[in-house]
Write an enzyme that holds these catalytic residues in place. Structure first.
Site, PDB file in Angstrom:
ATOM      1  CG  LEU A 183      -2.036   1.014   1.262  1.00 42.53           C
ATOM      2  CD1 LEU A 183      -3.226   0.498   2.077  1.00 42.53           C
ATOM      3  CD2 LEU A 183      -1.602   2.352   1.812  1.00 42.53           C
ATOM      4  CB  ALA A 184       2.838   3.007  -1.793  1.00 40.68           C
ATOM      5  N   GLY A 191      -0.777  12.606   3.281  1.00 38.70           N
ATOM      6  CA  GLY A 191      -1.463  13.361   4.334  1.00 38.70           C
ATOM      7  C   GLY A 191      -2.793  13.961   3.930  1.00 38.70           C
ATOM      8  NE  ARG A 192      -2.166  16.989  -0.791  1.00 40.88           N
ATOM      9  CZ  ARG A 192      -1.967  17.715  -1.880  1.00 40.88           C
ATOM     10  NH1 ARG A 192      -2.938  17.885  -2.751  1.00 40.88           N
ATOM     11  NH2 ARG A 192      -0.790  18.250  -2.128  1.00 40.88           N
ATOM     12  N   GLY A 193      -5.524  11.901   2.981  1.00 43.30           N
ATOM     13  CA  GLY A 193      -6.600  10.907   3.083  1.00 43.30           C
ATOM     14  C   GLY A 193      -6.588   9.833   2.010  1.00 43.30           C
ATOM     15  N   GLY A 195      -4.347   7.368   1.603  1.00 40.01           N
ATOM     16  CA  GLY A 195      -4.033   6.074   2.222  1.00 40.01           C
ATOM     17  C   GLY A 195      -5.282   5.470   2.850  1.00 40.01           C
ATOM     18  CG  ASN A 222       5.763   2.374   7.639  1.00 38.80           C
ATOM     19  OD1 ASN A 222       5.353   3.526   7.803  1.00 38.80           O
ATOM     20  ND2 ASN A 222       5.814   1.796   6.450  1.00 38.80           N
ATOM     21  CE1 TYR A 229      -2.162  -0.013   6.112  1.00 40.24           C
ATOM     22  CE2 TYR A 229      -0.337  -0.875   7.383  1.00 40.24           C
ATOM     23  CZ  TYR A 229      -0.856  -0.459   6.181  1.00 40.24           C
ATOM     24  OH  TYR A 229      -0.078  -0.487   5.044  1.00 40.24           O
TER      25      TYR A 229
HETATM   26  C1  LIG Z   1       1.320  -3.246   3.546  1.00 39.22           C
HETATM   27  C2  LIG Z   1       2.341  -2.204   3.330  1.00 39.22           C
HETATM   28  O1  LIG Z   1       2.695  -1.901   2.229  1.00 39.22           O
HETATM   29  S1  LIG Z   1       3.020  -1.467   4.717  1.00 39.22           S
HETATM   30  C3  LIG Z   1       3.935  -0.101   4.065  1.00 39.22           C
HETATM   31  C4  LIG Z   1       3.062   1.110   3.930  1.00 39.22           C
HETATM   32  N1  LIG Z   1       3.537   1.941   2.858  1.00 39.22           N
HETATM   33  C5  LIG Z   1       4.659   2.694   2.916  1.00 39.22           C
HETATM   34  O2  LIG Z   1       5.364   2.762   3.919  1.00 39.22           O
HETATM   35  C6  LIG Z   1       4.992   3.463   1.668  1.00 39.22           C
HETATM   36  C7  LIG Z   1       5.383   4.917   1.997  1.00 39.22           C
HETATM   37  N2  LIG Z   1       4.335   5.600   2.758  1.00 39.22           N
HETATM   38  C8  LIG Z   1       3.154   5.959   2.178  1.00 39.22           C
HETATM   39  O3  LIG Z   1       2.898   5.634   1.029  1.00 39.22           O
HETATM   40  C9  LIG Z   1       2.190   6.769   3.011  1.00 39.22           C
HETATM   41  O4  LIG Z   1       2.917   7.527   3.936  1.00 39.22           O
HETATM   42  C10 LIG Z   1       1.121   5.932   3.780  1.00 39.22           C
HETATM   43  C11 LIG Z   1       0.447   4.933   2.849  1.00 39.22           C
HETATM   44  C12 LIG Z   1       1.762   5.161   4.931  1.00 39.22           C
HETATM   45  C13 LIG Z   1       0.056   6.899   4.341  1.00 39.22           C
HETATM   46  O5  LIG Z   1      -0.651   7.463   3.256  1.00 39.22           O
HETATM   47  P1  LIG Z   1      -1.361   8.895   3.358  1.00 39.22           P
HETATM   48  O6  LIG Z   1      -2.214   9.075   2.170  1.00 39.22           O
HETATM   49  O7  LIG Z   1      -0.345   9.929   3.635  1.00 39.22           O
HETATM   50  O8  LIG Z   1      -2.268   8.690   4.664  1.00 39.22           O
HETATM   51  P2  LIG Z   1      -3.621   9.451   5.009  1.00 39.22           P
HETATM   52  O9  LIG Z   1      -3.495  10.880   4.619  1.00 39.22           O
HETATM   53  O10 LIG Z   1      -4.776   8.682   4.488  1.00 39.22           O
HETATM   54  O11 LIG Z   1      -3.598   9.387   6.618  1.00 39.22           O
HETATM   55  C14 LIG Z   1      -4.445   8.532   7.341  1.00 39.22           C
HETATM   56  C15 LIG Z   1      -3.853   8.322   8.717  1.00 39.22           C
HETATM   57  O12 LIG Z   1      -2.568   7.685   8.603  1.00 39.22           O
HETATM   58  C16 LIG Z   1      -1.686   8.198   9.619  1.00 39.22           C
HETATM   59  N3  LIG Z   1      -0.560   8.869   8.975  1.00 39.22           N
HETATM   60  C17 LIG Z   1      -0.411   9.136   7.654  1.00 39.22           C
HETATM   61  N4  LIG Z   1       0.778   9.728   7.439  1.00 39.22           N
HETATM   62  C18 LIG Z   1       1.385   9.840   8.632  1.00 39.22           C
HETATM   63  C19 LIG Z   1       2.644  10.342   9.060  1.00 39.22           C
HETATM   64  N5  LIG Z   1       3.526  10.842   8.210  1.00 39.22           N
HETATM   65  N6  LIG Z   1       2.956  10.274  10.380  1.00 39.22           N
HETATM   66  C20 LIG Z   1       2.079   9.733  11.266  1.00 39.22           C
HETATM   67  N7  LIG Z   1       0.870   9.240  10.923  1.00 39.22           N
HETATM   68  C21 LIG Z   1       0.534   9.296   9.613  1.00 39.22           C
HETATM   69  C22 LIG Z   1      -2.517   9.150  10.457  1.00 39.22           C
HETATM   70  O13 LIG Z   1      -3.109   8.410  11.514  1.00 39.22           O
HETATM   71  C23 LIG Z   1      -3.571   9.596   9.474  1.00 39.22           C
HETATM   72  O14 LIG Z   1      -4.747  10.013  10.099  1.00 39.22           O
HETATM   73  P3  LIG Z   1      -4.907  11.566  10.562  1.00 39.22           P
HETATM   74  O15 LIG Z   1      -4.603  12.374   9.342  1.00 39.22           O
HETATM   75  O16 LIG Z   1      -6.315  11.619  11.000  1.00 39.22           O
HETATM   76  O17 LIG Z   1      -3.889  11.773  11.620  1.00 39.22           O
END
Ligand SMILES: CC(=O)SCCNC(=O)CCNC(=O)[C@H](O)C(C)(C)COP(=O)(O)OP(=O)(O)OC[C@H]1O[C@@H](n2cnc3c(N)ncnc32)[C@H](O)[C@@H]1OP(=O)(O)O
Ligand SMILES: Cc1cn([C@H]2C[C@H](O)[C@@H](COP(=O)(O)OP(=O)(O)O[C@H]3O[C@H](C)[C@H](N)[C@H](O)[C@H]3O)O2)c(=O)[nH]c1=O
Length: 245
Positions: A183-184, A191-193, A195, A222, A229
């Site tokens: 998931l990425a 940070g815009r929802g 994920g 992570n 999640y």
């Molecule tokens: C199964 C796997 O693949 S595990 C590996 C997961 N993927 C990765 O590590 C790849 C690199 N990272 C990413 O692609 C992104 O940072 C993701 C997927 C982890 C998060 O995606 P985003 O679109 O930024 O998340 P989204 O905006 O939907 O945030 C939802 C919640 O996630 C958490 N979250 C997202 N980014 C962060 C951050 N940088 N720090 C802390 N919490 C975070 C928060 O709880 C957030 O809720 P909130 O905004 O109410 O606080």
């Protein structure tokens, strides 16, 4: 303390990375692991449940080193009405982004390969054990294979063709369960929802297939993924350490 385990050759990984790789399969009935047995492989992996710290000491004595922690989570799939359209509208209203979730097709593979090759910097396939080029190649192939229905069974994407901003791959693991592979989200859209939208779409995918539980694993370091999640309703099932020698 001797470690009783068999060394299982990892054929897929050995072919892909180009060197002999194996994994310890713990079994009290197996003979003690010997240095000579381990020396037949360039890398031998071991996954140790976090509640078995004595095993860590025994593996360290054999020359194993800590690589990373892994946390397993899952969420129950509840039979609620599918709110996918509402979520998409809500996301566009909140962020002004094109965020429809759709099944990826072959035309998305180049963009998905680029995204996957750069997103998973926290990984057990890391330096000094694996080159960063090999690690990138590994996650790129994982994403491509998901689109083609190999290894993982499908890939859902956010964004229109030619402008993919997020991806989630899914595997049907049993009659009642599925598992997220990768998931990425494109960091430019983090940070815009997106994920959250992808995780919810994965739950919809499960609901459509009458799955009862969706599983996912991530690196214990992570924090962004763990928080995502948990924010989406998942709870922790277990934790483990990966060690290599
Ligand atoms: C199964 C796997 O693949 S595990 C590996 C997961 N993927 C990765 O590590 C790849 C690199 N990272 C990413 O692609 C992104 O940072 C993701 C997927 C982890 C998060 O995606 P985003 O679109 O930024 O998340 P989204 O905006 O939907 O945030 C939802 C919640 O996630 C958490 N979250 C997202 N980014 C962060 C951050 N940088 N720090 C802390 N919490 C975070 C928060 O709880 C957030 O809720 P909130 O905004 O109410 O606080
Ligand atoms: C692409 C592909 C892979 N395999 C094999 C190769 C490995 O033996 C396994 C995958 O191992 P896994 O422990 O799942 O790998 P990761 O540690 O990278 O995965 C974790 O972190 C990821 C970022 C992600 N969150 C994942 O869900 C986690 O498990 O599969 C294969 O046989 N065929 C293939 O095509």
């Amino acid at each position: 303390m001797p470690v009783h385990a068999n060394i299982e050759p990892l054929r897929w990984e050995s072919d892909f990375f180009g060197f002999a790789s194996g994994k310890l399969v713990f079994d009290p009935a197996a003979p003690p692991v010997s240095s000579a047995g381990l020396d037949a492989f360039k890398i031998v992996q071991a996954k140790v449940a976090a509640q078995c710290p004595q095993q860590l000491d025994a593996l360290a004595a054999l020359g194993f080193r800590l690589v990373e922690g892994e946390t397993d989570l899952s969420v129950e799939i509840t039979p609620t009405l599918k709110p996918a359209k509402d979520k998409n509208v809500q996301s566009e209203a909140n962020s002004g982004l094109p965020a429809e979730i759709r099944l990826a097709g072959a035309a998305d593979i180049p963009a998905l390969r680029v995204m996957a090759s750069t997103a998973f910097t926290l990984s057990r396939f890391r330096e000094p054990w694996y080159s960063s080029a090999d690690s990138s190649r590994f996650y790129a192939l994982w994403a491509e294979n998901a689109v083609l229905g190999r290894f993982d069974h499908c890939c859902l994407v956010a964004g229109p063709p030619g402008a993919v901003i997020g991806m989630v791959t899914l595997r049907d693991i049993s009659a009642g369960e599925a598992r997220i592979g990768l998931l990425a989200v494109d960091p430019l859209f983090g940070g815009r929802g997106i994920g959250r939208l992808l995780f919810n779409a994965a739950q919809d995918w499960c609901r459509d297939r009458h799955k009862k539980r969706l599983r996912v694993a991530t690196q214990t370091g992570n924090i962004a993924a763990l928080r995502l999640y948990i924010a989406c309703g998942a709870t922790i099932d277990g934790a483990a350490y990966w060690l290599y020698r």
